[in-house]
Design a protein around this motif. Structure first.
Motif, PDB file in Angstrom:
ATOM      1  N   ASN A 118    -129.862  60.981 -17.076  1.00 37.23           N
ATOM      2  CA  ASN A 118    -128.575  61.498 -16.582  1.00 37.23           C
ATOM      3  C   ASN A 118    -128.358  61.245 -15.096  1.00 37.23           C
ATOM      4  OD1 ASN A 118    -128.221  62.487 -19.165  1.00 37.23           O
ATOM      5  ND2 ASN A 118    -128.877  64.567 -18.659  1.00 37.23           N
ATOM      6  N   PHE A 119    -129.266  60.517 -14.445  1.00 39.63           N
ATOM      7  CA  PHE A 119    -129.179  60.317 -12.998  1.00 39.63           C
ATOM      8  C   PHE A 119    -128.592  58.950 -12.659  1.00 39.63           C
ATOM      9  CE2 PHE A 119    -132.412  63.622 -13.210  1.00 39.63           C
ATOM     10  CZ  PHE A 119    -132.057  64.452 -12.156  1.00 39.63           C
ATOM     11  N   PHE A 120    -127.645  58.957 -11.720  1.00 36.88           N
ATOM     12  CA  PHE A 120    -127.124  57.746 -11.090  1.00 36.88           C
ATOM     13  C   PHE A 120    -127.591  57.735  -9.640  1.00 36.88           C
ATOM     14  CE2 PHE A 120    -123.062  57.774 -13.911  1.00 36.88           C
ATOM     15  CZ  PHE A 120    -123.815  57.322 -14.979  1.00 36.88           C
ATOM     16  N   LEU A 121    -127.906  56.553  -9.133  1.00 37.71           N
ATOM     17  CA  LEU A 121    -128.315  56.403  -7.736  1.00 37.71           C
ATOM     18  C   LEU A 121    -127.310  55.493  -7.028  1.00 37.71           C
ATOM     19  CD1 LEU A 121    -130.905  57.850  -6.874  1.00 37.71           C
ATOM     20  CD2 LEU A 121    -131.984  55.633  -6.605  1.00 37.71           C
ATOM     21  N   PHE A 122    -126.748  55.988  -5.918  1.00 39.53           N
ATOM     22  CA  PHE A 122    -125.781  55.225  -5.137  1.00 39.53           C
ATOM     23  C   PHE A 122    -126.313  55.004  -3.726  1.00 39.53           C
ATOM     24  CE2 PHE A 122    -123.106  57.190  -8.362  1.00 39.53           C
ATOM     25  CZ  PHE A 122    -122.200  56.187  -8.676  1.00 39.53           C
ATOM     26  N   ALA A 123    -126.005  53.830  -3.174  1.00 42.97           N
ATOM     27  CA  ALA A 123    -126.271  53.561  -1.763  1.00 42.97           C
ATOM     28  C   ALA A 123    -124.952  53.630  -1.007  1.00 42.97           C
ATOM     29  CB  ALA A 123    -126.907  52.184  -1.592  1.00 42.97           C
ATOM     30  N   VAL A 165    -137.402  59.179 -14.694  1.00 41.01           N
ATOM     31  CA  VAL A 165    -137.087  60.585 -14.946  1.00 41.01           C
ATOM     32  C   VAL A 165    -138.111  61.163 -15.914  1.00 41.01           C
ATOM     33  CG1 VAL A 165    -135.400  62.187 -15.908  1.00 41.01           C
ATOM     34  CG2 VAL A 165    -134.635  60.266 -14.529  1.00 41.01           C
ATOM     35  N   GLY A 166    -138.513  62.418 -15.683  1.00 38.66           N
ATOM     36  CA  GLY A 166    -139.294  63.115 -16.691  1.00 38.66           C
ATOM     37  C   GLY A 166    -140.710  63.485 -16.315  1.00 38.66           C
ATOM     38  N   GLN A 172    -135.864  66.322 -12.789  1.00 38.40           N
ATOM     39  CA  GLN A 172    -136.497  65.720 -11.616  1.00 38.40           C
ATOM     40  C   GLN A 172    -136.642  64.212 -11.823  1.00 38.40           C
ATOM     41  OE1 GLN A 172    -136.981  67.648  -9.009  1.00 38.40           O
ATOM     42  NE2 GLN A 172    -136.453  69.510 -10.152  1.00 38.40           N
ATOM     43  N   PHE A 173    -136.786  63.469 -10.717  1.00 40.59           N
ATOM     44  CA  PHE A 173    -136.910  62.024 -10.817  1.00 40.59           C
ATOM     45  C   PHE A 173    -137.790  61.475  -9.699  1.00 40.59           C
ATOM     46  CE2 PHE A 173    -133.257  62.795  -8.075  1.00 40.59           C
ATOM     47  CZ  PHE A 173    -133.456  61.899  -7.037  1.00 40.59           C
ATOM     48  N   ARG A 174    -138.251  60.251  -9.905  1.00 39.71           N
ATOM     49  CA  ARG A 174    -138.971  59.490  -8.886  1.00 39.71           C
ATOM     50  C   ARG A 174    -138.205  58.195  -8.634  1.00 39.71           C
ATOM     51  NH1 ARG A 174    -143.863  58.130 -12.026  1.00 39.71           N
ATOM     52  NH2 ARG A 174    -144.579  57.012 -10.167  1.00 39.71           N
ATOM     53  N   PHE A 175    -138.099  57.827  -7.373  1.00 38.60           N
ATOM     54  CA  PHE A 175    -137.436  56.588  -6.975  1.00 38.60           C
ATOM     55  C   PHE A 175    -138.447  55.731  -6.231  1.00 38.60           C
ATOM     56  CE2 PHE A 175    -134.558  54.550  -3.623  1.00 38.60           C
ATOM     57  CZ  PHE A 175    -134.316  53.441  -4.410  1.00 38.60           C
ATOM     58  N   LEU A 176    -138.698  54.529  -6.745  1.00 36.32           N
ATOM     59  CA  LEU A 176    -139.688  53.630  -6.158  1.00 36.32           C
ATOM     60  C   LEU A 176    -139.029  52.331  -5.728  1.00 36.32           C
ATOM     61  CD1 LEU A 176    -140.972  55.089  -8.937  1.00 36.32           C
ATOM     62  CD2 LEU A 176    -143.036  53.945  -8.134  1.00 36.32           C
ATOM     63  N   PHE A 177    -139.520  51.766  -4.621  1.00 39.37           N
ATOM     64  CA  PHE A 177    -139.103  50.418  -4.259  1.00 39.37           C
ATOM     65  C   PHE A 177    -140.229  49.698  -3.525  1.00 39.37           C
ATOM     66  CE2 PHE A 177    -137.846  52.683  -0.393  1.00 39.37           C
ATOM     67  CZ  PHE A 177    -138.080  51.770   0.637  1.00 39.37           C
TER      68      PHE A 177
END
Length: 401
Positions: A118-123, A165-166, A172-177
């Protein structure tokens, strides 16, 4: 009035069906349809609100795949993300403009980075921030600047980022780059649970095996840190305690097509487009069909090849190419092309978005790894004439909560 009467009659008729059949039908609806159904009838609302149904729907939905596209004409346009899943026959509008309005200053330029659940990520290009949006709970979260500091939209490479997510629950979520910092491939990871970043320098792959050997392990992910004509740098991230590992695959294939474009191709001289994602590489070979096409800068797709990491991660290994018959089905003139690629649950999916005379076209391709079969997923009409492309991504299934 007649339309409303017919709609009410249809809903009443639907509720007269056996309860098991109603449950079966609702379970297979796309989430936007479920939310709509929840608001028109008390009986269906009671089914959808039941915790056992929600749990069952979330399990069923987790295996589905969504395609999300963000288009816009002007910065002042409302933010609407369009979504499509194969269980439906139409595009859905996810209205996130009202959710973002309190936190986005007027005139801000948004770019849609990625999505998961359910998560969107915007810059945000002007303020150089990243924000997350949960379009079900309507929560917006400003993500603190990474250790690299503020970043504009051009700094983000789709094949080098991942949203998960999960791990600490669906909320909650994790964002990696992945990035090259002072010559060192480095993993950056943000955890929404702690609201903190951590950075880890990846170790060189000094062994002949890695999690590349077990591509079915969904816990192992691959982030592209750098890609060139012959050499790439990929960071492998698994659940073990050894930390991220550097893979440096070499491409030994044919490079006779001239210049190389990575992720986005434009101009009449660039006939080879490389699209990366999840330790895979899609090579789109194009060219003009006639002398008139050469003069007008028009190309068509001539062939598509799929490559993957070798078991030790040191080579790009050929996997398959699209049959000529399928190439004929997707063959359309274009002047600009971009794409994205993902692998999940044994299926590799790719999107090719092309533009010809201001009109965008979307091609969805999939490859079953075990069966070694290609498929083209026809999409409903999606009007984008005069719009700017501001982000496209695949996502795992949406959940009720």
């Amino acid at each position: 009035m007649e339309t409303r009467r017919n709609s009410t009659t249809n809903v009443v008729g639907f509720t007269l069906l056996p309860s098991e059949l109603i449950h079966y039908i609702i379970l297979r609806l796309a989430l936007p349809d479920i939310f709509h159904l929840k608001s028109v009838n008390k009986y269906t609302t009671s089914i959808i609100s039941d915790q056992d149904f929600s749990r069952q729907y979330n399990i069923h939905s987790s295996s589905s795949t969504w395609l999300f596209v963000y288009k816009k004409r002007w910065h002042r346009d409302p933010v609407v993300v369009h979504g499509y899943t194969r269980s439906s026959e139409r595009w859905f509008k996810v209205m996130v403009g009202d959710i973002l309005k309190p936190v986005i200053p007027p005139g801000e330029d948004l770019y849609f980075l990625t999505a998961c659940g359910n998560f969107f990520l915007f810059a945000l290009n002007c303020s150089r921030e990243v924000i997350s949006v949960n379009h079900v709970t309507k929560n917006v979260k400003r993500i603190p600047h990474s250790p690299l500091g503020p970043r504009g939209t051009s700094s983000w490479r789709r094949s080098g980022i991942k949203l998960l997510v999960g791990s600490n629950g669906p909320s909650q979520f994790r964002f990696l780059f992945a990035e090259i910092v002072d010559g060192n491939p480095t993993l950056f990871e943000y955890d929404s649970w702690t609201n903190k970043w951590k950075s880890t320098m990846a170790k060189e792959n000094n062994m002949d095996s890695s999690c590349v050997d077990n591509k079915k392990d969904e816990s192992c992910i691959f982030l592209s840190a750098s890609n060139g004509p012959r050499r790439s740098i990929v960071i492998s991230v698994g659940n073990d305690t050894n930390g991220p590992v550097v893979l440096r695959p070499v491409f030994s294939g044919d490079l006779e097509d001239g210049e190389l474009a990575v992720g986005f191709s434009w101009g009449s001289v660039i006939n080879r487009l490389h699209i990366y994602g999840d330790g895979r590489m899609l090579i789109v070979r194009s060219g003009p069909d006639s002398l008139d096409d050469v003069n007008r800068g028009i190309r068509v797709v001539k062939g598509v090849e799929l490559w993957g990491l070798s078991p030790n991660g040191r080579q790009w290994a050929f996997v398959s190419n699209i049959p000529n018959g399928l190439i004929e089905d997707i063959k359309k003139p274009y002047g600009v092309m971009m794409g994205c690629l993902e692998e999940r649950e044994g299926t590799i999916r790719a999107i090719l978005m092309s533009n010809f005379d201001g009109i965008w076209d979307i091609i969805w391709l999939s490859f079953d790894v075990e069966k070694k079969e290609w498929a083209w997923v026809p999409l409903p009409e999606f009007k984008m004439e005069g719009s700017n492309m501001a982000g496209v991504t695949f996502s795992s299934g949406l959940t009720i909560s």
